[in-house]
Design a protein around this motif. Structure first.
Motif, PDB file in Angstrom:
ATOM      1  N   SER A  84       2.528  -0.023   4.362  1.00 21.96           N
ATOM      2  CA  SER A  84       1.533  -1.468   4.332  1.00 21.96           C
ATOM      3  C   SER A  84       2.806  -1.944   5.615  1.00 21.96           C
ATOM      4  N   PRO A  85       2.868  -2.584   6.444  1.00 21.70           N
ATOM      5  CA  PRO A  85       3.506  -4.091   6.604  1.00 21.70           C
ATOM      6  C   PRO A  85       4.707  -3.424   5.839  1.00 21.70           C
ATOM      7  N   MET A  86       6.075  -4.137   6.498  1.00 15.79           N
ATOM      8  CA  MET A  86       7.087  -4.619   6.246  1.00 15.79           C
ATOM      9  C   MET A  86       7.375  -4.524   7.373  1.00 15.79           C
ATOM     10  N   THR A  87       9.088  -6.036   6.489  1.00 13.53           N
ATOM     11  CA  THR A  87       9.596  -6.270   7.619  1.00 13.53           C
ATOM     12  C   THR A  87      11.501  -5.490   8.032  1.00 13.53           C
ATOM     13  N   PHE A  88      11.496  -5.527   8.887  1.00 10.70           N
ATOM     14  CA  PHE A  88      13.052  -4.866   9.068  1.00 10.70           C
ATOM     15  C   PHE A  88      13.633  -5.002   7.981  1.00 10.70           C
ATOM     16  N   GLU A  89      14.139  -6.626   7.814  1.00 10.49           N
ATOM     17  CA  GLU A  89      14.752  -6.839   7.158  1.00 10.49           C
ATOM     18  C   GLU A  89      14.383  -6.565   5.009  1.00 10.49           C
ATOM     19  N   GLU A  90      13.327  -6.312   5.052  1.00 18.06           N
ATOM     20  CA  GLU A  90      12.745  -5.885   3.796  1.00 18.06           C
ATOM     21  C   GLU A  90      13.009  -3.900   3.616  1.00 18.06           C
ATOM     22  N   LYS A  91      13.038  -4.012   4.644  1.00 22.89           N
ATOM     23  CA  LYS A  91      13.288  -2.223   4.616  1.00 22.89           C
ATOM     24  C   LYS A  91      13.998  -2.003   4.210  1.00 22.89           C
ATOM     25  N   ASN A  92      15.222  -2.719   5.203  1.00 23.48           N
ATOM     26  CA  ASN A  92      16.622  -2.536   4.947  1.00 23.48           C
ATOM     27  C   ASN A  92      17.321  -3.120   3.467  1.00 23.48           C
ATOM     28  N   ILE A 120      29.454  12.674   0.789  1.00 20.31           N
ATOM     29  CA  ILE A 120      28.378  12.285   0.181  1.00 20.31           C
ATOM     30  C   ILE A 120      27.019  11.482   1.593  1.00 20.31           C
ATOM     31  N   SER A 121      26.464  12.185   1.628  1.00 19.44           N
ATOM     32  CA  SER A 121      24.859  11.874   2.193  1.00 19.44           C
ATOM     33  C   SER A 121      24.078  11.587   1.639  1.00 19.44           C
ATOM     34  N   VAL A 122      23.305   9.776   2.264  1.00 18.85           N
ATOM     35  CA  VAL A 122      21.766   9.550   1.067  1.00 18.85           C
ATOM     36  C   VAL A 122      20.806   9.365   2.487  1.00 18.85           C
ATOM     37  N   GLU A 123      20.191   9.427   2.746  1.00 19.35           N
ATOM     38  CA  GLU A 123      19.205   9.115   3.540  1.00 19.35           C
ATOM     39  C   GLU A 123      18.049   8.965   2.865  1.00 19.35           C
ATOM     40  N   ILE A 124      17.078   7.501   4.110  1.00 17.56           N
ATOM     41  CA  ILE A 124      16.244   6.597   3.237  1.00 17.56           C
ATOM     42  C   ILE A 124      14.859   7.399   4.504  1.00 17.56           C
ATOM     43  N   PRO A 125      14.399   7.935   4.997  1.00 18.24           N
ATOM     44  CA  PRO A 125      14.351   8.203   6.483  1.00 18.24           C
ATOM     45  C   PRO A 125      12.855   7.651   6.007  1.00 18.24           C
ATOM     46  N   SER A 126      11.659   7.115   4.979  1.00 20.98           N
ATOM     47  CA  SER A 126      10.439   6.379   4.477  1.00 20.98           C
ATOM     48  C   SER A 126      10.411   5.295   4.981  1.00 20.98           C
ATOM     49  N   ILE A 127      11.104   4.811   4.778  1.00 23.24           N
ATOM     50  CA  ILE A 127      11.403   3.375   5.092  1.00 23.24           C
ATOM     51  C   ILE A 127      11.271   2.746   6.974  1.00 23.24           C
ATOM     52  N   THR A 128      11.267   3.821   7.774  1.00 21.39           N
ATOM     53  CA  THR A 128      11.426   3.833   9.124  1.00 21.39           C
ATOM     54  C   THR A 128      10.128   3.817   9.701  1.00 21.39           C
ATOM     55  N   PHE A 129       8.942   4.631   8.984  1.00 19.37           N
ATOM     56  CA  PHE A 129       7.213   5.053   8.749  1.00 19.37           C
ATOM     57  C   PHE A 129       7.161   3.510  10.036  1.00 19.37           C
ATOM     58  N   GLN A 130       6.784   3.252  11.137  1.00 18.45           N
ATOM     59  CA  GLN A 130       6.654   2.257  11.233  1.00 18.45           C
ATOM     60  C   GLN A 130       4.386   2.162  10.942  1.00 18.45           C
ATOM     61  N   TYR A 131       4.547   1.047  10.633  1.00 17.75           N
ATOM     62  CA  TYR A 131       3.066   0.750  10.254  1.00 17.75           C
ATOM     63  C   TYR A 131       2.418   0.637  11.741  1.00 17.75           C
ATOM     64  N   ASN A 132       2.570  -0.357  12.315  1.00 19.07           N
ATOM     65  CA  ASN A 132       0.953  -0.445  13.908  1.00 19.07           C
ATOM     66  C   ASN A 132       1.678   0.036  14.447  1.00 19.07           C
ATOM     67  N   ASP A 133       2.797   1.513  14.806  1.00 18.99           N
ATOM     68  CA  ASP A 133       3.010   2.051  15.464  1.00 18.99           C
ATOM     69  C   ASP A 133       2.263   3.773  14.694  1.00 18.99           C
ATOM     70  N   PHE A 134       1.340   4.263  16.508  1.00 19.35           N
ATOM     71  CA  PHE A 134       0.064   5.441  16.045  1.00 19.35           C
ATOM     72  C   PHE A 134       0.361   6.031  17.009  1.00 19.35           C
ATOM     73  N   SER A 135       2.305   5.955  17.508  1.00 19.73           N
ATOM     74  CA  SER A 135       2.598   7.449  18.339  1.00 19.73           C
ATOM     75  C   SER A 135       2.767   8.258  17.659  1.00 19.73           C
ATOM     76  N   ILE A 136       2.927   9.520  18.099  1.00 22.34           N
ATOM     77  CA  ILE A 136       3.214  11.124  17.942  1.00 22.34           C
ATOM     78  C   ILE A 136       4.312  10.906  17.335  1.00 22.34           C
ATOM     79  N   ASP A 137       5.247  10.556  17.788  1.00 25.71           N
ATOM     80  CA  ASP A 137       7.017  10.412  17.113  1.00 25.71           C
ATOM     81  C   ASP A 137       7.112  10.110  15.593  1.00 25.71           C
ATOM     82  N   ASN A 138       6.382   8.764  15.837  1.00 25.35           N
ATOM     83  CA  ASN A 138       5.790   8.307  14.574  1.00 25.35           C
ATOM     84  C   ASN A 138       5.322   9.073  13.398  1.00 25.35           C
ATOM     85  N   VAL A 139       3.884   9.665  13.994  1.00 24.57           N
ATOM     86  CA  VAL A 139       3.419  10.180  12.794  1.00 24.57           C
ATOM     87  C   VAL A 139       4.257  11.509  12.477  1.00 24.57           C
ATOM     88  N   VAL A 140       4.748  12.234  13.455  1.00 33.61           N
ATOM     89  CA  VAL A 140       5.327  13.668  13.389  1.00 33.61           C
ATOM     90  C   VAL A 140       6.290  13.524  12.091  1.00 33.61           C
TER      91      VAL A 140
END
Length: 350
Positions: A64-72, A166-186
């Motif tokens: 769903s669409p989220m602002t950068f602030e909301e994701k962060n 300590i390593s903590v990663e949250i890549p799920s929030i880097t998904f770009q809802y309005n970006d249909f590029s292959i980089d975003n898909v992969v």
């Protein structure tokens, strides 16, 4: 006593989705795109060979669409929570308390916060006030291996001290809802959320000692892997050149790294390699087949969790610390990340 990797721990967030559930949401996301594109996107997800992934948010929220602030803001809350969980577990396994830790190294590249999340852990666990800190934020998937290298350098200078990585990663929030590029898909097909911790310090217990380390930078490759910062958050950059660079490393750099320790690939039985993705894993496995070596644990972590960026190599290391390793067996940790760069550590169990 010799400094070794004393303990490891891992954690995942509360939401877990299998590949079928994720693909159904992907189909909804691309439903207004050309049919050929829809088929291509589904094929990418089906071909990722990842059975399930974890995320800090419900899947409906991710897509769903989220602002950068909301994701962060979601990122900040999650890294503190997950970081605390893995740190607490790793300390208990090492039979140490927070006051015993002299150096805290944190790695995360999927959000932004000042102060970094180690400051919150220091307060929450009542670490001693003269603890040394090193937040590593821009090394991507190589961050976990790099954190272990920095810990090793510290322990060589101060051999009776203890370090938490300590390593903590949250890549799920880097998904770009309005970006249909292959980089975003992969990126969304491969990456997932997770956290891990390793405690290093002097011990007499049977555990891996770091024998040697190496950092290798590939010249003029800053554009092949990383994130671009946009108004809607982090936009992943994934070049098709990455797999070729990795194989180049194996052929031209890893072999000499082992040779300077009077070893060859055939002498290393425990391969702790960051898997990256399906194509990278297959290429590395093809290279290793010549020496009769398997990437079993790397493949299994990828299948069960996805690519958790810097935390992934610590998930794999955790598997090896829970296996019956023979005395004097060697292990090799390998991570790749933006730069483009490779981080390597040679281990010996004793």
């Amino acid at each position: 006593m010799i400094s070794k990797i004393i303990s490891t721990s891992t954690a995942t967030p509360e939401y877990r989705y299998n590949s079928g559930e994720i693909i159904e949401h992907i189909k909804k996301w691309v439903k207004n795109q050309p049919e050929s594109y829809q088929k291509k996107v589904v094929k990418i997800f089906e071909g990722a060979q990842i059975d399930q992934k974890y995320s800090i948010l419900p899947i409906e929220k991710i897509f769903s669409p989220m602002t950068f602030e909301e994701k962060n803001n979601h990122y900040i809350n999650a890294v503190i929570d997950l970081g605390a969980k893995v740190l607490d577990d790793a300390l208990k396994k090492a039979d140490l308390e927070a006051k015993d830790i002299d150096y805290i190294i944190t790695t995360s590249c999927t959000g932004y916060m000042i102060p970094s999340f180690d400051a919150y852990l220091i307060n929450g666990f009542n670490f001693k006030q003269d603890i040394q800190r090193l937040p590593v934020t821009e090394m991507g998937c190589a961050g976990g291996a790099a954190g272990l290298i920095y810990a090793d350098h510290f322990l060589k200078a101060y051999p009776y001290k203890n370090v938490a990585v300590i390593s903590v990663e949250i890549p799920s929030i880097t998904f770009q809802y309005n970006d249909f590029s292959i980089d975003n898909v992969v990126g969304s097909a491969v990456f997932a959320d997770g956290a891990a911790c390793a405690i290093l310090g002097p011990t007499t217990k049977f555990a891996p000692e770091i024998i040697d380390t190496q950092m290798h930078h590939f010249s003029n490759t800053t554009d092949i892997l990383g994130f671009n910062l946009t108004n809607s958050g982090f936009k992943v950059v994934l070049s098709e050149k990455v797999p070729d660079k990795i194989i180049e490393y194996f052929e031209n750099t890893m072999v000499p790294f082992l040779a300077r320790n009077n070893l060859a690939i055939k002498d290393v039985n425990n391969l702790i390699f960051h898997p990256g993705g399906k194509r990278i894993t297959l290429m590395i496995q093809d290279f290793m087949n010549e020496f009769g070596k398997e990437l079993t644990e790397s493949k299994e972590i990828m299948r069960l969790y996805g690519n958790m960026s810097s935390a992934t190599v610590l998930f794999i290391l955790d598997r090896f610390l829970n296996k019956n390793i023979r005395p004097d067996d060697y292990g090799l940790i390998l991570g790749f990340g933006p730069g483009f760069a490779a981080q390597s550590l040679l281990l010996r169990w004793h």
